[in-house]
Design a protein around this motif. Structure first.
Motif, PDB file in Angstrom:
ATOM      1  N   TYR A 167      11.743  12.664 -17.262  1.00  0.00           N
ATOM      2  CA  TYR A 167      11.230  14.237 -17.191  1.00  0.00           C
ATOM      3  C   TYR A 167      11.607  14.791 -18.500  1.00  0.00           C
ATOM      4  N   PHE A 168      11.913  16.079 -18.481  1.00  0.00           N
ATOM      5  CA  PHE A 168      12.219  16.838 -19.954  1.00  0.00           C
ATOM      6  C   PHE A 168      13.285  16.574 -20.738  1.00  0.00           C
ATOM      7  N   ASN A 169      13.304  16.597 -22.053  1.00  0.00           N
ATOM      8  CA  ASN A 169      14.392  16.047 -22.789  1.00  0.00           C
ATOM      9  C   ASN A 169      15.035  17.338 -23.561  1.00  0.00           C
ATOM     10  N   LEU A 170      16.315  17.514 -23.675  1.00  0.00           N
ATOM     11  CA  LEU A 170      17.125  18.387 -24.396  1.00  0.00           C
ATOM     12  C   LEU A 170      17.852  17.640 -25.624  1.00  0.00           C
ATOM     13  N   SER A 171      17.763  18.114 -26.824  1.00  0.00           N
ATOM     14  CA  SER A 171      18.495  17.472 -27.751  1.00  0.00           C
ATOM     15  C   SER A 171      18.937  18.644 -28.955  1.00  0.00           C
ATOM     16  N   THR A 172      19.628  18.042 -29.875  1.00  0.00           N
ATOM     17  CA  THR A 172      19.969  18.868 -31.093  1.00  0.00           C
ATOM     18  C   THR A 172      19.387  17.992 -32.369  1.00  0.00           C
ATOM     19  N   VAL A 173      18.954  18.640 -33.458  1.00  0.00           N
ATOM     20  CA  VAL A 173      18.182  17.912 -34.185  1.00  0.00           C
ATOM     21  C   VAL A 173      19.225  17.985 -35.683  1.00  0.00           C
ATOM     22  N   THR A 208       6.033  27.584 -27.336  1.00  0.00           N
ATOM     23  CA  THR A 208       7.075  27.991 -26.233  1.00  0.00           C
ATOM     24  C   THR A 208       8.029  26.622 -25.985  1.00  0.00           C
ATOM     25  N   PHE A 209       7.822  25.684 -26.772  1.00  0.00           N
ATOM     26  CA  PHE A 209       8.839  24.585 -26.653  1.00  0.00           C
ATOM     27  C   PHE A 209       8.742  23.868 -27.967  1.00  0.00           C
ATOM     28  N   GLY A 210       9.698  22.598 -28.190  1.00  0.00           N
ATOM     29  CA  GLY A 210       9.675  22.066 -29.269  1.00  0.00           C
ATOM     30  C   GLY A 210      10.914  22.268 -29.948  1.00  0.00           C
ATOM     31  N   LYS A 211      10.997  21.951 -31.218  1.00  0.00           N
ATOM     32  CA  LYS A 211      12.293  22.134 -32.188  1.00  0.00           C
ATOM     33  C   LYS A 211      12.450  23.400 -32.976  1.00  0.00           C
ATOM     34  N   ASP A 212      11.167  24.264 -32.894  1.00  0.00           N
ATOM     35  CA  ASP A 212      10.960  25.476 -33.661  1.00  0.00           C
ATOM     36  C   ASP A 212      11.610  26.898 -32.739  1.00  0.00           C
ATOM     37  N   ARG A 213      11.648  26.726 -31.662  1.00  0.00           N
ATOM     38  CA  ARG A 213      11.817  27.884 -30.829  1.00  0.00           C
ATOM     39  C   ARG A 213      13.400  28.271 -30.720  1.00  0.00           C
ATOM     40  N   PHE A 214      14.116  27.287 -30.354  1.00  0.00           N
ATOM     41  CA  PHE A 214      15.509  27.866 -30.266  1.00  0.00           C
ATOM     42  C   PHE A 214      16.605  27.288 -31.375  1.00  0.00           C
ATOM     43  N   GLU A 215      17.466  28.207 -31.538  1.00  0.00           N
ATOM     44  CA  GLU A 215      18.625  27.790 -32.695  1.00  0.00           C
ATOM     45  C   GLU A 215      19.918  28.424 -32.217  1.00  0.00           C
ATOM     46  N   LEU A 216      21.024  27.635 -32.361  1.00  0.00           N
ATOM     47  CA  LEU A 216      22.135  27.920 -31.787  1.00  0.00           C
ATOM     48  C   LEU A 216      22.850  28.453 -33.216  1.00  0.00           C
ATOM     49  N   ILE A 217      23.589  29.365 -33.408  1.00  0.00           N
ATOM     50  CA  ILE A 217      24.446  29.716 -34.432  1.00  0.00           C
ATOM     51  C   ILE A 217      25.922  29.879 -34.122  1.00  0.00           C
ATOM     52  N   VAL A 218      26.529  28.934 -34.904  1.00  0.00           N
ATOM     53  CA  VAL A 218      28.050  29.048 -34.536  1.00  0.00           C
ATOM     54  C   VAL A 218      28.868  29.427 -35.632  1.00  0.00           C
ATOM     55  N   ILE A 258      17.601  23.432 -31.825  1.00  0.00           N
ATOM     56  CA  ILE A 258      17.610  22.781 -30.344  1.00  0.00           C
ATOM     57  C   ILE A 258      16.143  22.470 -30.132  1.00  0.00           C
ATOM     58  N   ASN A 259      16.096  20.971 -29.519  1.00  0.00           N
ATOM     59  CA  ASN A 259      14.738  20.679 -29.447  1.00  0.00           C
ATOM     60  C   ASN A 259      14.606  20.340 -27.740  1.00  0.00           C
ATOM     61  N   ILE A 260      13.321  20.908 -27.576  1.00  0.00           N
ATOM     62  CA  ILE A 260      13.117  20.712 -26.073  1.00  0.00           C
ATOM     63  C   ILE A 260      11.646  20.036 -25.910  1.00  0.00           C
ATOM     64  N   SER A 261      11.532  18.829 -25.336  1.00  0.00           N
ATOM     65  CA  SER A 261      10.118  18.056 -25.433  1.00  0.00           C
ATOM     66  C   SER A 261      10.010  17.434 -24.094  1.00  0.00           C
ATOM     67  N   ASN A 262       8.747  16.749 -23.956  1.00  0.00           N
ATOM     68  CA  ASN A 262       8.300  16.218 -22.741  1.00  0.00           C
ATOM     69  C   ASN A 262       8.134  17.355 -21.590  1.00  0.00           C
ATOM     70  N   THR A 263       8.083  18.552 -21.933  1.00  0.00           N
ATOM     71  CA  THR A 263       7.953  19.430 -20.884  1.00  0.00           C
ATOM     72  C   THR A 263       6.434  19.553 -20.052  1.00  0.00           C
ATOM     73  N   THR A 264       6.553  20.327 -18.979  1.00  0.00           N
ATOM     74  CA  THR A 264       5.521  20.773 -18.344  1.00  0.00           C
ATOM     75  C   THR A 264       5.674  22.306 -17.819  1.00  0.00           C
ATOM     76  N   ALA A 265       4.482  23.038 -17.806  1.00  0.00           N
ATOM     77  CA  ALA A 265       4.633  24.524 -17.690  1.00  0.00           C
ATOM     78  C   ALA A 265       5.390  24.920 -16.716  1.00  0.00           C
ATOM     79  N   GLY A 266       6.342  26.001 -16.664  1.00  0.00           N
ATOM     80  CA  GLY A 266       7.116  26.605 -15.620  1.00  0.00           C
ATOM     81  C   GLY A 266       8.100  27.192 -16.209  1.00  0.00           C
ATOM     82  N   SER A 267       9.224  27.641 -15.244  1.00  0.00           N
ATOM     83  CA  SER A 267      10.577  28.286 -15.654  1.00  0.00           C
ATOM     84  C   SER A 267      11.497  27.574 -15.772  1.00  0.00           C
ATOM     85  N   TYR A 268      12.299  27.526 -16.730  1.00  0.00           N
ATOM     86  CA  TYR A 268      13.555  26.758 -17.284  1.00  0.00           C
ATOM     87  C   TYR A 268      14.673  27.762 -17.567  1.00  0.00           C
ATOM     88  N   LYS A 269      15.909  27.091 -17.734  1.00  0.00           N
ATOM     89  CA  LYS A 269      17.259  27.687 -18.039  1.00  0.00           C
ATOM     90  C   LYS A 269      18.069  27.206 -18.956  1.00  0.00           C
TER      91      LYS A 269
END
Length: 362
Positions: free
Chosen positions: A177-183, A260-270, A205-216
């Motif tokens: 199914y879908f994948n979550l990872s950091t790059v 709406t997905f991939g490695k360019d949408r989300f980023e975590l700042i610490v 943050i990379n989100i891949s192998n997704t299908t359309a829908g609601s995520y969290k």
């Protein structure tokens, strides 16, 4: 492996023959080089659970991580990861491999070798295994859609680096199914361990192998940090920057639009919380005559993880580590001549600039 099946039909295997005992050498391991990714699928050869780690294993050119594929249960088709040296990853797995279970390891060089010995065996009923200290400085990020979930772990360690590290990082294997990872360096990681020497990091943050829908997205285990982190999730699609606390959740939608997905949408700042220069400290005495009458320095409201260096001119007399509460220690004044001295405290987070506390004593 007993646990490899077609995911459709139930199977029962009856195996006869002598039970393996003694050392076992895994052969024909795939190396990590220009033509090989280095992944190797192995099996537990013993009629006993074994635990991946230092004890009972002889390894060369092999990463410290171990992974198992989940082929049954409510969420088949995923992968669990664990790194024993930092106790980072899926705690319900924790590197314990059942009899007959297959598991993935990855080579880190051109000549990988693995030998497992009887010392790797564990008693699955031994509750002392669960009394190990839990992981520290570990953030768990999860991506879910309905009841299906994937996880990625971000860890900060004394020996870790921001580069790819064979001992502390775990490369990502794809789920069904879908994948979550950091790059890191354009590569995906399920466990990403980084240096503690920093003031601020930006982690894609990379989100891949997704299908359309609601995520969290959800963020947990911030309470394991030995410093005071300030975190924010950046959604570059919506231009939002949201404060991340323990248990924070962020709902969003994915469509066929690649933005709406991939490695360019989300980023975590610490970030590390800035040192409070108004932090007060006290000395138990303003004068001393001999080494048996050493002054005690007390910092009533220390900040977690901050290093407090007690100094007089160029001499460091003591270093204390903040706990988030009151801390104290005797000052080593043996090197000071008999005279009046002005005592200051220089405070810093690892990797950040030093701050001189406003208060001082003589």
């Amino acid at each position: 492996s007993v646990f490899q099946y077609d995911n459709v039909n139930n199977k029962k295997l009856r195996i006869t023959g002598p039970i393996h005992q003694g050392d076992f050498t895994y052969t024909n391991l795939s190396p990590s080089d220009e033509t090989h990714a280095g992944w190797n699928l192995l099996g537990n050869v013993y009629a006993s659970p074994i635990r991946w780690g230092e004890e009972g294993w002889q390894r060369n050119d092999v990463m410290d991580m171990v992974a198992v594929r989940v082929n049954s249960g409510p969420q088949p088709g995923g992968v669990k990861y664990y790194i024993p040296s930092t106790q980072t990853g899926d705690q319900d797995f924790a590197g314990v491999i059942a009899p007959g279970q297959s598991f993935w390891v990855r080579a880190s060089g051109s000549e990988p070798s693995i030998v497992v010995t009887e010392d790797a065996k564990v008693n699955e009923n031994d509750i002392s295994f669960y009394r190990q200290r839990g992981p520290v400085n570990q953030l768990m990020v999860s991506l879910s859609r309905g009841q299906v979930q994937d996880k990625a772990y971000i860890h900060f360690g004394e020996e870790s680096t921001d580069a790819i590290d064979a001992k502390f990082d775990a490369p990502k294997r794809s789920n069904d199914y879908f994948n979550l990872s950091t790059v890191v360096d354009a590569k995906d990681f399920a466990i990403n361990s980084m240096s503690l020497e920093f003031c601020q990091k930006r982690i894609p943050i990379n989100i891949s192998n997704t299908t359309a829908g609601s995520y969290k997205l959800a963020f947990e285990h911030i309470g394991t940090f030995e410093f005071e982190p300030e975190m924010a999730l950046v959604d570059h699609l919506t231009s939002e920057e949201l404060v991340v606390n323990d248990g924070f959740e962020y709902a969003f939608n994915i469509t066929s639009d690649p933005a709406t997905f991939g490695k360019d949408r989300f980023e975590l700042i610490v970030k590390k919380a800035p040192v409070n220069p108004e932090t007060n400290f006290q000395l138990s005495t303003s004068s001393f005559c001999n080494s048996s009458d050493l002054p005690i320095v007390t910092i009533a409201n220390s900040q977690k993880g901050v290093l407090y260096h007690v100094v007089s001119q160029s001499d460091t007399l003591q270093t204390l580590v903040g706990t988030g509460g009151s801390i104290q220690a005797a000052i080593n004044v043996a090197k000071l001549p008999i005279a009046a001295h002005n005592v200051q405290i220089l405070a810093r987070n690892k990797g950040c600039e030093t701050v001189t506390l406003a208060h001082s004593e003589s």
